[in-house]
Design a protein around this motif. Structure first.
Motif, short mmCIF file in Angstrom:
data_model
loop_
_atom_site.label_atom_id
_atom_site.label_comp_id
_atom_site.label_asym_id
_atom_site.label_seq_id
_atom_site.Cartn_x
_atom_site.Cartn_y
_atom_site.Cartn_z
N ALA A 57 0.74 -1.27 -0.04
CA ALA A 57 -0.08 0.04 -0.02
C ALA A 57 0.76 1.27 0.14
N SER A 58 1.87 1.16 0.61
CA SER A 58 2.82 2.36 0.79
C SER A 58 3.48 2.83 -0.53
N THR A 59 3.64 2.02 -1.71
CA THR A 59 3.96 2.35 -2.95
C THR A 59 2.92 3.07 -3.69
N THR A 60 1.54 3.02 -3.08
CA THR A 60 0.62 3.75 -3.96
C THR A 60 0.61 5.19 -3.59
N ALA A 61 1.28 5.59 -2.28
CA ALA A 61 1.31 6.97 -1.70
C ALA A 61 2.47 7.96 -2.26
N ARG A 62 2.16 8.99 -2.64
CA ARG A 62 3.30 9.97 -2.82
C ARG A 62 2.89 11.36 -2.22
N ALA A 63 3.84 12.25 -2.05
CA ALA A 63 3.43 13.64 -1.37
C ALA A 63 2.87 14.43 -2.61
N GLU A 64 1.61 15.22 -2.36
CA GLU A 64 1.04 15.90 -3.34
C GLU A 64 2.01 16.97 -3.90
N ALA A 65 2.80 17.69 -2.97
CA ALA A 65 3.76 18.74 -3.46
C ALA A 65 4.91 18.37 -4.31
N SER A 66 5.27 16.80 -4.40
CA SER A 66 6.36 16.15 -5.25
C SER A 66 5.77 16.29 -6.66
#
Ligand SMILES: Cc1cc2nc3c(=O)[nH]c(=O)nc-3n(C[C@H](O)[C@H](O)[C@H](O)COP(=O)(O)OP(=O)(O)OC[C@H]3O[C@@H](n4cnc5c(N)ncnc54)[C@H](O)[C@@H]3O)c2cc1C
Length: 66
Positions: A57-66
């Protein structure tokens, strides 16, 4: 987060908003702002593989700002 005036304002930093912002930046439009309430973007299509145990699941998340 930034404030002020921008040439292009995109409402929503989901798949559509981020794709359009990235394309504009690649074409040389640098004054682009995205209004997005959440700080994390989730790549939803990968959730199918998370449910099937093939991706974390962690691979599906990215910081919006990046
Ligand atoms: C489990 C799952 C699997 C999927 N698999 C696939 C696939 O294999 N292939 C495929 O093509 N599609 C797939 N999809 C669909 C795909 O993820 C969506 O179609 C896509 O994310 C839609 O993009 P969008 O930019 O329209 O909306 P979203 O990505 O939902 O973005 C909308 C954004 O707008 C923001 N927002 C909401 N209200 C406001 C407001 N008032 N002001 C500012 N911002 C706001 C939200 O916070 C959000 O970040 C899947 C979806 C899910 C849930």
């Amino acid at each position: 987060m930034t404030t002020g005036m921008h040439k292009v304002l995109i409402v929503g930093g989901g798949t559509a908003g981020i794709s359009v912002a990235a394309r504009l930046l690649r074409k040389g439009h640098t004054d682009v702002a995205v209004i997005e309430p959440s700080e994390v973007h989730y790549y939803q299509p990968l959730w199918t593989l998370v449910g099937g145990g093939q991706a974390k699941a962690s691979t599906t998340a990215r910081a919006e700002a990046s």
